[in-house]
Enzyme design. Structure first.
Site, PDB file in Angstrom:
ATOM      1  N   TYR A   1      -4.864   2.817   9.091  1.00 32.30           N
ATOM      2  CA  TYR A   1      -5.662   1.622   8.835  1.00 32.30           C
ATOM      3  C   TYR A   1      -6.810   1.421   9.821  1.00 32.30           C
ATOM      4  O   TYR A   1      -7.822   0.820   9.474  1.00 32.30           O
ATOM      5  CB  TYR A   1      -4.762   0.382   8.830  1.00 32.30           C
ATOM      6  CG  TYR A   1      -3.771   0.401   7.698  1.00 32.30           C
ATOM      7  CD1 TYR A   1      -4.178   0.183   6.386  1.00 32.30           C
ATOM      8  CD2 TYR A   1      -2.428   0.670   7.923  1.00 32.30           C
ATOM      9  CE1 TYR A   1      -3.284   0.217   5.343  1.00 32.30           C
ATOM     10  CE2 TYR A   1      -1.521   0.703   6.878  1.00 32.30           C
ATOM     11  CZ  TYR A   1      -1.951   0.474   5.591  1.00 32.30           C
ATOM     12  OH  TYR A   1      -1.058   0.517   4.551  1.00 32.30           O
TER      13      TYR A   1
ATOM     14  N   LEU B   1      -6.170   9.503  -1.438  1.00 27.81           N
ATOM     15  CA  LEU B   1      -5.923   8.454  -2.430  1.00 27.81           C
ATOM     16  C   LEU B   1      -5.649   7.100  -1.782  1.00 27.81           C
ATOM     17  O   LEU B   1      -6.096   6.063  -2.280  1.00 27.81           O
ATOM     18  CB  LEU B   1      -4.772   8.846  -3.356  1.00 27.81           C
ATOM     19  CG  LEU B   1      -4.981  10.111  -4.191  1.00 27.81           C
ATOM     20  CD1 LEU B   1      -3.773  10.367  -5.085  1.00 27.81           C
ATOM     21  CD2 LEU B   1      -6.256  10.027  -4.997  1.00 27.81           C
TER      22      LEU B   1
ATOM     23  N   VAL C   1       0.872  -1.177   0.000  1.00 26.31           N
ATOM     24  CA  VAL C   1       0.000   0.000   0.000  1.00 26.31           C
ATOM     25  C   VAL C   1       0.907   1.224   0.000  1.00 26.31           C
ATOM     26  O   VAL C   1       1.651   1.455   0.956  1.00 26.31           O
ATOM     27  CB  VAL C   1      -0.929   0.022   1.235  1.00 26.31           C
ATOM     28  CG1 VAL C   1      -1.816   1.256   1.211  1.00 26.31           C
ATOM     29  CG2 VAL C   1      -1.748  -1.258   1.305  1.00 26.31           C
ATOM     30  N   VAL C   2       0.870   1.974  -1.103  1.00 27.96           N
ATOM     31  CA  VAL C   2       1.740   3.148  -1.226  1.00 27.96           C
ATOM     32  C   VAL C   2       0.987   4.304  -1.882  1.00 27.96           C
ATOM     33  O   VAL C   2       0.112   4.099  -2.718  1.00 27.96           O
ATOM     34  CB  VAL C   2       3.024   2.850  -2.054  1.00 27.96           C
ATOM     35  CG1 VAL C   2       3.929   1.873  -1.337  1.00 27.96           C
ATOM     36  CG2 VAL C   2       2.700   2.338  -3.443  1.00 27.96           C
TER      37      VAL C   2
ATOM     38  N   ARG D   1       4.304   3.441  12.359  1.00 30.85           N
ATOM     39  CA  ARG D   1       4.000   4.869  12.171  1.00 30.85           C
ATOM     40  C   ARG D   1       2.734   5.119  11.348  1.00 30.85           C
ATOM     41  O   ARG D   1       2.207   6.223  11.353  1.00 30.85           O
ATOM     42  CB  ARG D   1       5.190   5.596  11.551  1.00 30.85           C
ATOM     43  CG  ARG D   1       5.562   5.143  10.169  1.00 30.85           C
ATOM     44  CD  ARG D   1       6.824   5.832   9.646  1.00 30.85           C
ATOM     45  NE  ARG D   1       7.227   5.280   8.388  1.00 30.85           N
ATOM     46  CZ  ARG D   1       6.746   5.648   7.217  1.00 30.85           C
ATOM     47  NH1 ARG D   1       5.840   6.600   7.153  1.00 30.85           N
ATOM     48  NH2 ARG D   1       7.160   5.088   6.109  1.00 30.85           N
TER      49      ARG D   1
END
Length: 195
Positions: free
Chosen positions: A170, A138, A127-128, A165
């Site tokens: 989430y 986004l 996930v980036v 961090r």
């Protein structure tokens, strides 16, 4: 490891998820006029049309995905640079993936993928969001849609690995750390010291 609402849902049962104030615990409640689809479980923060109006295109396949540009996003967020041939193999073996392209630059700016058994379990990986595009929703847009894809397949045991961090990102999406004392483990090939 974070777990997404580890629940079993009989297919065809209309359900609504409600979050209680206690540690993001999830409660199932039936609602009679709810559509009988699992997509109703997650409301989208921003619609596909909303993304398009801001110059972003949502993609669900690796078609048009420039792997060198994706690798640049990985590096920009602190992941190690990866061999693009290996990235391609990983993506081809993913059960679901989503990426967002900034159309003016024709580059990926957000990405996430999931692997699993296709029935019970899935793990979300990579996930980036490009640092230049962070903070505008986004990452949440990609995650909401990826979780929806998995839920639509009936997969409800969804896990991911996260750096400490970014745990706070989430949690509002329904993920909890170590629910009921469940701990993830990772195989390590570190050499034992010889005596």
């Amino acid at each position: 490891m974070l777990i997404f609402n580890n629940i079993s849902i009989p297919l065809g049962t209309p359900l609504v998820l409600k979050t209680t104030p206690r540690r993001n615990a999830v409660v199932l409640a039936q609602k009679q006029q709810q559509p009988q689809t699992l997509t109703a479980l997650t409301n989208l923060t921003i619609s596909d049309e909303g993304l398009a109006s801001r110059g972003f295109a949502l993609h669900r396949t690796i078609n048009k995905l420039d792997l060198d540009h994706l690798n640049s996003v990985f590096v920009a967020v602190g992941f190690p640079r990866r061999d693009t041939d290996k990235i391609r193999v990983a993506l081809e073996n993913s059960d679901a993936l989503l990426w967002i392209e900034y159309e003016k630059a024709e580059r990926p700016v957000a990405f996430a993928r999931a692997t699993g058994d296709g029935v019970f379990n899935a793990i979300i990986w990579d996930v980036v969001v490009d640092p230049s595009f962070q903070g505008i929703g986004l990452g949440k847009a990609v995650m909401e849609r990826l979780v929806n894809v998995l839920l639509e397949k009936g997969i409800t045991n969804i896990a991911l690995y996260s750096e400490p961090r970014v745990l706070g990102f989430y949690r509002p999406l329904g993920f909890v750390a170590d629910p009921d004392g469940i701990r993830g483990m990772v195989y390590s090939r570190k050499q034992k010291k010889k005596r």
